[in-house]
Design a protein around this motif. Structure first.
Motif, PDB file in Angstrom:
ATOM      1  N   LEU A 198    -102.815  -4.197  87.556  1.00 39.40           N
ATOM      2  CA  LEU A 198    -102.339  -3.739  86.476  1.00 39.40           C
ATOM      3  C   LEU A 198    -103.256  -4.157  85.282  1.00 39.40           C
ATOM      4  N   ALA A 199    -104.282  -5.275  85.546  1.00 38.39           N
ATOM      5  CA  ALA A 199    -105.253  -5.674  84.656  1.00 38.39           C
ATOM      6  C   ALA A 199    -106.385  -4.725  84.723  1.00 38.39           C
ATOM      7  N   LYS A 200    -106.563  -3.916  85.825  1.00 39.18           N
ATOM      8  CA  LYS A 200    -107.646  -3.031  86.135  1.00 39.18           C
ATOM      9  C   LYS A 200    -107.489  -1.720  85.547  1.00 39.18           C
ATOM     10  N   LEU A 201    -106.249  -1.422  85.378  1.00 31.69           N
ATOM     11  CA  LEU A 201    -105.956  -0.005  84.329  1.00 31.69           C
ATOM     12  C   LEU A 201    -106.729   0.160  83.114  1.00 31.69           C
ATOM     13  N   LYS A 202    -107.083   1.264  82.757  1.00 34.45           N
ATOM     14  CA  LYS A 202    -107.828   1.290  81.566  1.00 34.45           C
ATOM     15  C   LYS A 202    -106.625   1.590  80.402  1.00 34.45           C
ATOM     16  N   GLY A 203    -105.633   1.914  80.922  1.00 37.20           N
ATOM     17  CA  GLY A 203    -104.536   2.071  79.691  1.00 37.20           C
ATOM     18  C   GLY A 203    -103.055   2.071  80.411  1.00 37.20           C
ATOM     19  N   ILE A 204    -102.150   1.409  79.637  1.00 40.50           N
ATOM     20  CA  ILE A 204    -100.755   1.435  80.032  1.00 40.50           C
ATOM     21  C   ILE A 204    -100.035   2.143  78.705  1.00 40.50           C
ATOM     22  N   ARG A 205     -99.181   2.989  78.673  1.00 45.19           N
ATOM     23  CA  ARG A 205     -98.601   3.259  77.386  1.00 45.19           C
ATOM     24  C   ARG A 205     -97.002   3.643  77.639  1.00 45.19           C
ATOM     25  N   ILE A 206     -96.199   3.105  76.758  1.00 52.60           N
ATOM     26  CA  ILE A 206     -94.739   3.036  76.820  1.00 52.60           C
ATOM     27  C   ILE A 206     -94.382   3.700  75.414  1.00 52.60           C
ATOM     28  N   ASP A 207     -93.945   4.754  75.660  1.00 55.60           N
ATOM     29  CA  ASP A 207     -93.272   5.510  74.449  1.00 55.60           C
ATOM     30  C   ASP A 207     -91.655   5.488  74.731  1.00 55.60           C
ATOM     31  N   TYR A 208     -90.759   5.175  73.463  1.00 53.62           N
ATOM     32  CA  TYR A 208     -89.443   5.453  73.632  1.00 53.62           C
ATOM     33  C   TYR A 208     -88.702   5.711  72.427  1.00 53.62           C
ATOM     34  N   ALA A 209     -87.636   6.161  72.560  1.00 50.43           N
ATOM     35  CA  ALA A 209     -86.983   6.633  71.337  1.00 50.43           C
ATOM     36  C   ALA A 209     -85.733   5.458  70.927  1.00 50.43           C
TER      37      ALA A 209
END
Length: 90
Positions: free
Chosen positions: A20-31
């Motif tokens: 997970l730390a290697k990923l360039k980005g994690i995005r979580i969008d929620y309503a």
């Protein structure tokens, strides 16, 4: 498991922290008013798990339900977020 914060996310994040730390980005969008309450609850929970684990990510809560604002969110937030991360990739 879905109704309990997406099921053992703490264990999954701990087991996969290096990847997970290697990923360039994690995005979580929620309503805020998603008719599937477990989605909002699970996203908030995952945001906290990632924060406590020190995993860089972006979590965005927006007003609305499961279906509205999807097009605007994708066009105005999600695509620019990932486009910026992928810029220069070959």
């Amino acid at each position: 498991l879905w109704n309990q914060g997406f099921g053992d996310q703490e264990g999954r994040v701990a087991a996969n922290k290096a990847n997970l730390a290697k990923l360039k980005g994690i995005r979580i969008d929620y309503a805020t008013a998603d008719q599937y309450g477990w989605i909002s609850d699970g996203c908030k929970y995952l945001d906290g798990v990632l924060t406590r684990a020190g995993i860089d990510h972006k979590a965005t809560e927006f007003e609305g339900d499961h279906n509205n604002h999807v097009k605007a969110t994708v066009e105005e937030s999600v695509v620019p977020f990932f486009s910026g991360l992928l810029e220069g990739e070959k």
